[in-house]
Scaffold this motif. Structure first.
Motif, mmCIF file in Angstrom:
data_model
loop_
_atom_site.group_PDB
_atom_site.id
_atom_site.type_symbol
_atom_site.label_atom_id
_atom_site.label_comp_id
_atom_site.label_asym_id
_atom_site.label_seq_id
_atom_site.Cartn_x
_atom_site.Cartn_y
_atom_site.Cartn_z
ATOM 1 N N VAL A 136 0.873 -1.175 0.000
ATOM 2 C CA VAL A 136 0.000 0.000 0.000
ATOM 3 C C VAL A 136 0.906 1.220 0.000
ATOM 4 C CG1 VAL A 136 -1.696 1.351 1.287
ATOM 5 C CG2 VAL A 136 -1.915 -1.133 1.166
ATOM 6 N N THR A 137 0.703 2.111 -0.956
ATOM 7 C CA THR A 137 1.583 3.264 -1.077
ATOM 8 C C THR A 137 0.896 4.537 -0.600
ATOM 9 O OG1 THR A 137 0.922 3.558 -3.401
ATOM 10 C CG2 THR A 137 2.908 2.305 -2.979
ATOM 11 N N LEU A 138 1.621 5.288 0.229
ATOM 12 C CA LEU A 138 1.218 6.636 0.589
ATOM 13 C C LEU A 138 1.783 7.601 -0.451
ATOM 14 C CD1 LEU A 138 1.603 6.183 4.421
ATOM 15 C CD2 LEU A 138 -0.509 6.836 3.236
ATOM 16 N N PRO A 139 1.248 8.816 -0.557
ATOM 17 C CA PRO A 139 1.533 9.652 -1.722
ATOM 18 C C PRO A 139 2.968 10.182 -1.797
ATOM 19 C CG PRO A 139 0.176 10.841 -0.147
ATOM 20 C CD PRO A 139 0.244 9.438 0.337
ATOM 21 N N THR A 149 -1.931 -1.310 -3.941
ATOM 22 C CA THR A 149 -2.981 -0.307 -3.914
ATOM 23 C C THR A 149 -2.406 0.980 -3.349
ATOM 24 O OG1 THR A 149 -3.800 -0.769 -1.678
ATOM 25 C CG2 THR A 149 -4.718 -2.095 -3.479
ATOM 26 N N SER A 150 -3.158 2.062 -3.519
ATOM 27 C CA SER A 150 -2.670 3.354 -3.066
ATOM 28 C C SER A 150 -3.842 4.262 -2.732
ATOM 29 C CB SER A 150 -1.811 4.020 -4.142
ATOM 30 O OG SER A 150 -1.363 5.305 -3.739
ATOM 31 N N VAL A 151 -3.568 5.277 -1.931
ATOM 32 C CA VAL A 151 -4.551 6.337 -1.738
ATOM 33 C C VAL A 151 -4.762 7.056 -3.064
ATOM 34 C CG1 VAL A 151 -4.031 6.687 0.693
ATOM 35 C CG2 VAL A 151 -2.720 7.949 -1.031
ATOM 36 N N ASP A 152 -5.921 7.675 -3.195
ATOM 37 C CA ASP A 152 -6.271 8.384 -4.425
ATOM 38 C C ASP A 152 -6.134 9.895 -4.218
ATOM 39 O OD1 ASP A 152 -7.159 8.909 -6.975
ATOM 40 O OD2 ASP A 152 -9.278 8.822 -6.432
ATOM 41 N N HIS A 153 -5.028 10.300 -3.617
ATOM 42 C CA HIS A 153 -4.787 11.731 -3.436
ATOM 43 C C HIS A 153 -3.288 11.967 -3.334
ATOM 44 C CE1 HIS A 153 -3.834 11.102 0.824
ATOM 45 N NE2 HIS A 153 -4.960 10.408 0.940
ATOM 46 N N GLY A 154 -2.910 13.224 -3.313
ATOM 47 C CA GLY A 154 -1.503 13.578 -3.296
ATOM 48 C C GLY A 154 -0.961 13.867 -1.903
ATOM 49 N N THR A 155 0.177 14.538 -1.878
ATOM 50 C CA THR A 155 0.897 14.786 -0.634
ATOM 51 C C THR A 155 0.269 15.891 0.209
ATOM 52 O OG1 THR A 155 2.352 16.239 -1.915
ATOM 53 C CG2 THR A 155 3.120 13.991 -1.509
ATOM 54 N N LEU A 173 -8.093 15.815 8.687
ATOM 55 C CA LEU A 173 -7.299 14.904 7.863
ATOM 56 C C LEU A 173 -8.188 13.720 7.512
ATOM 57 C CD1 LEU A 173 -4.377 14.544 6.761
ATOM 58 C CD2 LEU A 173 -3.968 13.051 8.717
ATOM 59 N N ASN A 174 -8.458 13.552 6.234
ATOM 60 C CA ASN A 174 -9.373 12.507 5.784
ATOM 61 C C ASN A 174 -8.605 11.206 5.570
ATOM 62 O OD1 ASN A 174 -11.286 10.905 4.434
ATOM 63 N ND2 ASN A 174 -12.268 12.696 3.535
ATOM 64 N N LEU A 175 -8.992 10.184 6.315
ATOM 65 C CA LEU A 175 -8.317 8.886 6.237
ATOM 66 C C LEU A 175 -9.066 7.876 5.378
ATOM 67 C CD1 LEU A 175 -7.402 8.428 10.020
ATOM 68 C CD2 LEU A 175 -6.008 9.473 8.226
ATOM 69 N N LYS A 176 -10.199 8.267 4.789
ATOM 70 C CA LYS A 176 -11.066 7.304 4.109
ATOM 71 C C LYS A 176 -10.375 6.590 2.958
ATOM 72 C CE LYS A 176 -15.506 9.525 5.167
ATOM 73 N NZ LYS A 176 -16.698 10.195 4.585
ATOM 74 N N SER A 177 -9.636 7.322 2.133
ATOM 75 C CA SER A 177 -8.987 6.684 0.981
ATOM 76 C C SER A 177 -7.924 5.687 1.443
ATOM 77 C CB SER A 177 -8.371 7.741 0.064
ATOM 78 O OG SER A 177 -7.809 7.139 -1.082
ATOM 79 N N TYR A 178 -7.193 6.034 2.490
ATOM 80 C CA TYR A 178 -6.183 5.121 3.019
ATOM 81 C C TYR A 178 -6.829 3.861 3.594
ATOM 82 C CZ TYR A 178 -2.271 3.419 5.894
ATOM 83 O OH TYR A 178 -1.286 2.649 6.468
ATOM 84 N N PHE A 179 -7.884 4.034 4.357
ATOM 85 C CA PHE A 179 -8.596 2.865 4.882
ATOM 86 C C PHE A 179 -9.055 1.961 3.742
ATOM 87 C CE2 PHE A 179 -10.068 5.300 8.921
ATOM 88 C CZ PHE A 179 -8.897 4.946 9.583
ATOM 89 N N GLN A 180 -9.603 2.580 2.689
ATOM 90 C CA GLN A 180 -10.103 1.792 1.567
ATOM 91 C C GLN A 180 -8.958 1.114 0.816
ATOM 92 O OE1 GLN A 180 -13.256 1.173 1.182
ATOM 93 N NE2 GLN A 180 -12.873 -0.185 -0.535
#
Length: 320
Positions: free
Chosen positions: A104-107, A279-285, A297-304
């Motif tokens: 899982v990749t962070l931005p 998989t990865s979050v669907d947002h940038g840094t 701080l929205n964590l929803k994309s990371y959780f998904q």
């Protein structure tokens, strides 16, 4: 019960929001998996100190082969770019070596990669080179998935990339990876070319669709999943989304602008057509809010992204 998979989390650009997401989300995601964060304890300590956060006692980590550096919140920096790339590379190697089940990749910041001399435009480009395979970038959620035929290239270069053989192979690979029975393929031009009045690329797209459907039908699947070329400006209307759950867009913003307008908080990035799960979050840094106090701080994309990685890795386990 299925075992909890081990998820390799690449930490992304440490000048951005990725490390805060990892720290704040850890208590939740450890219930679904065993996360291993590819960051050194020292860099994690520096970030946590700025954020006034504690590092969880069970925050399992593995340091990439990179020296510590000064975190510059919200700044584009070569040191952070290099560190983020090496974190990603080591996380991928862990999955390749079967030391973890998925990445899982962070931005990351593409400009920071460039400043660091990293010769890739992003994670997906790097994965194509690491595995010598045509990785497919698919983004979305359970309500809608969009695959990008071209991704991180200039818009003026898109038309010359639309070739029948290449697009046909892309469509077949995408259908094989998803198992989708109905896939909407977008045209390139306004009105899908309007029968050649506004462009001729749709002729090539239509030929690739026909070839891909013929190939699948000829293999005895009795499946002709591809429809199009669809008129892009109406392809994502509510009525059309009742018909299509999967789409193929010809270029980056054609597919991602409507997806993010509709499902930004829920969407994830999934790399298909590879021997590993990523998989990865669907947002940038989010440099504009990185390390700032008292902001949401929205964590929803990371959780998904983590949930999707867990589900995909368990599905692969069941098949093997």
């Amino acid at each position: 019960m299925s075992r909890r998979p081990k998820i390799a989390v690449s930490i992304g650009d440490l000048n951005g929001i990725g490390i805060e997401i990892a720290l704040r989300a850890h208590a939740t995601i450890k219930e679904w998996c065993h996360p291993v964060y590819f960051v050194s304890y020292e860099m994690c300590r520096r970030a946590a100190e700025i954020l006034h956060l504690d590092i969880p006692e069970d925050f399992d980590h593995s340091a990439p082969d990179a020296a510590p550096f000064s975190i510059l919140p919200g700044r584009t920096d070569a040191h952070a770019g290099r560190y983020g790339f090496l974190s990603f590379k080591k996380a991928v190697e862990a999955v390749r070596n079967q030391e973890a089940d998925a990445v899982v990749t962070l931005p990351v910041n593409k400009e920071a990669w460039m400043l660091a001399g990293i010769g890739y435009k992003g994670h997906t480009d790097a994965l194509r080179d690491f595995f010598k395979q045509d990785a497919i970038m698919m983004l979305g959620c359970e309500k809608m998935w969009v695959a990008l035929f071209t991704a991180h290239i200039a818009l003026k270069e898109v038309p010359r990339h639309i070739e029948k053989k290449r697009l046909t192979r892309f469509l077949l690979d995408f259908q094989k990876e998803t198992g989708a029975e109905k896939i909407g393929v977008l045209g390139l031009n306004p009105h899908a070319g309007d029968h050649g009045v506004l462009g001729v690329e749709e002729e090539t797209i239509a030929a690739a669709i026909a070839a891909a459907n013929a190939r699948l039908s000829g293999e005895g699947s009795r499946c002709s999943p591809f429809e199009g070329p669809l008129v892009p400006d109406v392809a994502f209307t509510p009525k059309m989304r009742e018909n299509f759950h999967f789409y193929v867009a010809m270029y980056h913003d054609q597919g991602l602008a409507p997806l993010k307008a509709l499902y930004f908080d829920e969407s994830v990035n999934v790399s298909l057509n590879l021997p590993i799960v990523r998989t990865s979050v669907d947002h940038g840094t989010a440099f504009d809010i990185a390390y700032l106090p008292d902001r949401p701080l929205n964590l929803k994309s990371y959780f998904q992204a983590v949930r999707t990685a867990v589900a995909m890795s368990q599905k692969r386990d069941q098949r093997s």
